[in-house]
Design an enzyme around this catalytic site. Sequence first.
Site, PDB file in Angstrom:
ATOM      1  CE  LYS A 240       9.175  -7.096   4.436  1.00 50.06           C
ATOM      2  NZ  LYS A 240       8.088  -7.843   3.799  1.00 50.06           N
TER       3      LYS A 240
ATOM      4  CB  VAL B 255      13.079  -3.849  -0.269  1.00 50.81           C
ATOM      5  CG1 VAL B 255      14.152  -4.917  -0.341  1.00 50.81           C
ATOM      6  CG2 VAL B 255      11.782  -4.432   0.236  1.00 50.81           C
TER       7      VAL B 255
ATOM      8  N   GLY C  65       7.092  -1.453  -0.458  1.00 53.46           N
ATOM      9  CA  GLY C  65       5.908  -2.299  -0.380  1.00 53.46           C
ATOM     10  C   GLY C  65       4.923  -1.760   0.627  1.00 53.46           C
TER      11      GLY C  65
ATOM     12  N   GLY D 128       6.748  -1.526   4.150  1.00 57.40           N
ATOM     13  CA  GLY D 128       8.087  -0.997   4.332  1.00 57.40           C
ATOM     14  C   GLY D 128       8.844  -0.868   3.029  1.00 57.40           C
TER      15      GLY D 128
ATOM     16  CG  ASP E  81       0.491  -9.871  -1.124  1.00 60.63           C
ATOM     17  OD1 ASP E  81      -0.339  -9.673  -2.042  1.00 60.63           O
ATOM     18  OD2 ASP E  81       1.207  -8.974  -0.656  1.00 60.63           O
TER      19      ASP E  81
END
Length: 866
Positions: free
Chosen positions: A583, A567, A562, A565, A689
């Site tokens: 994450k 996952v 993402g 970072g 988001d």
Amino acid sequence: MEGKPYCFASACAFWPSSLTFLILALSCPLATSASISTLNSSNENIDRLALLSFKSLVSDPFRALASWNHESLHFCRWRGVTCGNQSHLPRVAALELESLDLFGKISPSLANFTFLRRLHLADNRLHGPIPQELGLLSHLQRLNLSSNAVRVSFNNLGGVIPPSIWNLSSLTILELQSNHFTGSIPPDMGITLPLLEELNINDNQFDGPLPISLSNATNLINIQLYKNRFTGTIPRGLGSLQKVDHFDVCYNQLVARNAVEWGFLDDLANCSSLKYLQITSNKLGGFLPRSIVNFSTTLEWFEIDDNHIAGSIPAEIGNLVSLTSVRMNSNLFTGKIPATVGNLSNLQIMDLSRNYFTGEIPATLGNLTRLLELRLHSNELQGPLPASLGNCPLELLDLSVNKLNGTVPKEIMAIPTLTRFLNVSYNSLEGSLPFEVGKLKNIGKFDISGNRLSGTIPRTLGDCQQLDTLWGCPSSEPASCPTPSSGKRHLSRKLVAAISVASGIICLILLLSLFGIHRWIPKSKKEAHAADAIKVPHMMVTYAELLRATDGFSSANLIGVGSFGSVYKGLLDYEEYQLVAVKVLNLQQRGASRSFVAECEALRNVRHRNLVKIFTACVSADYRGNDFKALVYEFMPNGSLEKWVHPEANEQGQTRALSLIHRLDILIDVASALDYLHHHGPEPIVHCDVKPSNVLLDQDMVAHVGDFGLARFLNSSPVEASQRSSSTSMIFKGSIGYVAPEYGVANKVSVEGDVYSYGILLLETLTGKRPTGASFMDGLSLPRYVEMALPERVSEIIDPNLHLEKGEAANGHIRGTDYIRDKAVECVSLSLRIGIRCAKESPQERMQMQDVISELTAIRNGWIHH
Ligand SMILES: *[C@@H]1O[C@H](CO)[C@@H](O)[C@H](O)[C@H]1NC(C)=O
Ligand SMILES: *[C@@H]1O[C@H](CO)[C@@H](O)[C@H](O)[C@H]1NC(C)=O
Ligand SMILES: *[C@@H]1O[C@H](CO)[C@@H](O)[C@H](O)[C@H]1NC(C)=O
Ligand SMILES: *[C@@H]1O[C@H](CO)[C@@H](O)[C@H](O)[C@H]1NC(C)=O
Ligand SMILES: *[C@@H]1O[C@H](CO)[C@@H](O)[C@H](O)[C@H]1NC(C)=O
Ligand SMILES: *[C@@H]1O[C@H](CO)[C@@H](O)[C@H](O)[C@H]1NC(C)=O
Ligand SMILES: *[C@@H]1O[C@H](CO)[C@@H](O)[C@H](O)[C@H]1NC(C)=O
Ligand SMILES: *[C@@H]1O[C@H](CO)[C@@H](O)[C@H](O)[C@H]1NC(C)=O
Ligand SMILES: *[C@@H]1O[C@H](CO)[C@@H](O)[C@H](O)[C@H]1NC(C)=O
Ligand SMILES: *[C@@H]1O[C@H](CO)[C@@H](O)[C@H](O)[C@H]1NC(C)=O
Ligand SMILES: *[C@@H]1O[C@H](CO)[C@@H](O)[C@H](O)[C@H]1NC(C)=O
């Protein structure tokens, strides 16, 4: 350059006021005239010139040295100067210029103060090395150059100490703390400085072994070596230091691996004046010697926390009656806590947490009438919670993560001083909370989660005046606090009403990890500390555990990347083995740390079946010492909605597809999560988001909204808000295609913004079209595209993977495919209209999530009963 006066022109930039230039103007001509003036060869004048030379190398923003003027007063009356008579001539004996904000270098001219005894330049902004010449001051007794590094980090004294300093045999005080000195201490230092009483070199970068001759400096009172890089063992022979009252070597890399290397402790037991013994955060291993029972009864602080020490606490510890602070936490201690600790009548702080202590909590602890802090968490303690603790004036009691059973005694709930934290979470406590819980009026934090407690919190706890956090993890819907007396700030102070403590959010852990229950750790020593944290058995997850859980963060376990970072999937031994998603924040990415905080803050308080659960967090350093931050969530085996809506064909060319009912359920789930966040959580939160890749599907295809890295609290005051996540420099960024149009013009988030994103998500889920697709340009947006197709051409824009004719009749009625298909198209059509009404240009025209839920539920029910 040496000895030649010059101005620090470049330094001017650091000074806040225009005073700077005035000072430069004053000090430079002075210096120049001093250096070129005719030299008076008398010794007295040497001192005066040396003082002026000293002044010429420093800037003096507060004009502390204004009196240092060769035309006015005699130099013996200059500020900070003390003279003594030498052969009937006044000579400088002391130069004491502490805390005057002097900026610059230490002049080598100081070497000309032949009779200087005291040099105190602490707490200024001096930088550069100590001039070699200082070693010529054979009468020097006290040298204090401390704290020249703490203000502005780039101004500090540093480099290797001139070796001659260690030869100043008159020295009684050597204080160099909080600078950037490097190098090691000469092994014979204790012999060359025989009169030394105070050795304070804390918080530098000294390395190498501790000098073996320390034991020869028998006048030593204060030995402070913490926060350096000393290695090796602690030398033997310290038993000769009969005056020493403070021995502090915390935050180094000292070792002790066996009884021989632990010998120093036997020696220290001979130090009859010892009050403070502090060896926190080193690499001491092996077994704690029993010789601690022979320590002087003067001992007040015994701090050996954060090492790898095994063994048990000898019963004779009860003889050390002066002890006020015992910290043995974060080691490998086993055995019982001896009942004799109840004899330590002066004890105020006891921290034995994060070990492997077994047996019961001794009831004799109740005899400690001065005990303020008791931390026994993360051990293997069993049996009851002793009611006698109610006698202690405790402010903080943490017994969490043990195996304590029985009920919570009413005496504990009635401790009037308990203001900071009461934590009994993660034990096997049963029964209902006593009525007395209502007396905990001033408690700041209270955690009873992870037990088998039943019943409800008595109404008496209703006022929640101070209550910031009540971690009960019960039922999923927190009830609101009855008295939000002073407005918005109280919104976060909610009570969880019912306590059926079954569910497994490890709230406490997050709380602890985020809000620093762990002791203050000096930043520059984080590496050493983090490496040590690896052995910590419970609570916050460590870097090493995550490394193991994810198979070294292997690419095979990478399940997503993402904005902030990556996952990973992992198998974590957390209470029991379970699959988790980890994450790992990419801290190089600007905003990543902020996103970590935002996410933690958001998820800390919320609890809903359609939100991703967070288990724990890790704030640490990796093996190279780089900062490392990660969040650990429940694992969602079915991945993200994104992957389902835009499936990739597998090897057989098949794609997995979501049925209409699945899609409707998911859309209802997401809407429920948002409605909760916006209106029913402890505090209104805007997710910011919302998009298919942030909607995750569990085993049963129930949707959970995740990734709160951009979330905002709506009701925070501007100050709070900026502290929390959204400093003005952070321009809001949602995801292109999903972000509401008004976000582009105003840097203010709103509930309606999430509704817009949800509308897009809905349209995408049913049409299979990304809002960022190539066709959506030049004014044609996904909502516009759908709107244009309604109502006649709906079937053309429905996701081709949504196989309507396959017949999804849940109730088993046999109907013609055409009928089912028509019904399905009608459902999709109605649903798409909801999407369009959510994604309206104007925020005011958008739907409320609550209405979305009821309308979609009606559509869904109509579909399954068709
Ligand atoms: C040097 O200083 C002494 C005493 O301070 C004074 O008597 C003498 O005149 C001075 N000499 C010169 C050359 O300035
Ligand atoms: C130094 O000597 C002067 C006179 O020679 C005298 O007045 C003064 O008191 C002395 N100071 C000390 C500290 O002895
Ligand atoms: C000490 O004084 C002498 C004579 O005044 C001078 O030449 C020398 O430079 C001074 N030393 C330092 C280190 O300033
Ligand atoms: C040395 O300076 C520091 C900082 O000003 C001060 O805290 C400390 O007490 C001083 N030490 C002595 C012995 O004066
Ligand atoms: C310290 O003193 C010893 C003995 O007086 C001498 O041999 C040594 O060279 C001195 N070291 C320094 C660095 O001045
Ligand atoms: C220094 O101390 C050690 C033991 O503590 C002793 O053996 C040695 O003789 C001492 N050295 C001096 C020079 O005093
Ligand atoms: C212990 O202390 C005594 C003084 O109380 C001293 O004479 C003796 O040498 C010390 N023993 C050790 C091993 O340092
Ligand atoms: C404590 O000191 C006594 C007397 O010096 C000694 O006999 C005993 O062995 C010591 N105990 C431990 C555990 O070191
Ligand atoms: C210390 O505590 C133990 C057990 O609680 C007790 O038996 C003993 O008498 C106490 N010792 C002293 C010196 O008070
Ligand atoms: C200490 O506490 C225990 C158990 O609570 C009690 O039996 C004992 O009498 C107390 N001892 C003293 C010296 O107060
Ligand atoms: C608590 O656990 C112990 C064993 O660990 C057991 O013997 C005891 O009966 C339990 N007590 C209660 C009240 O459940």
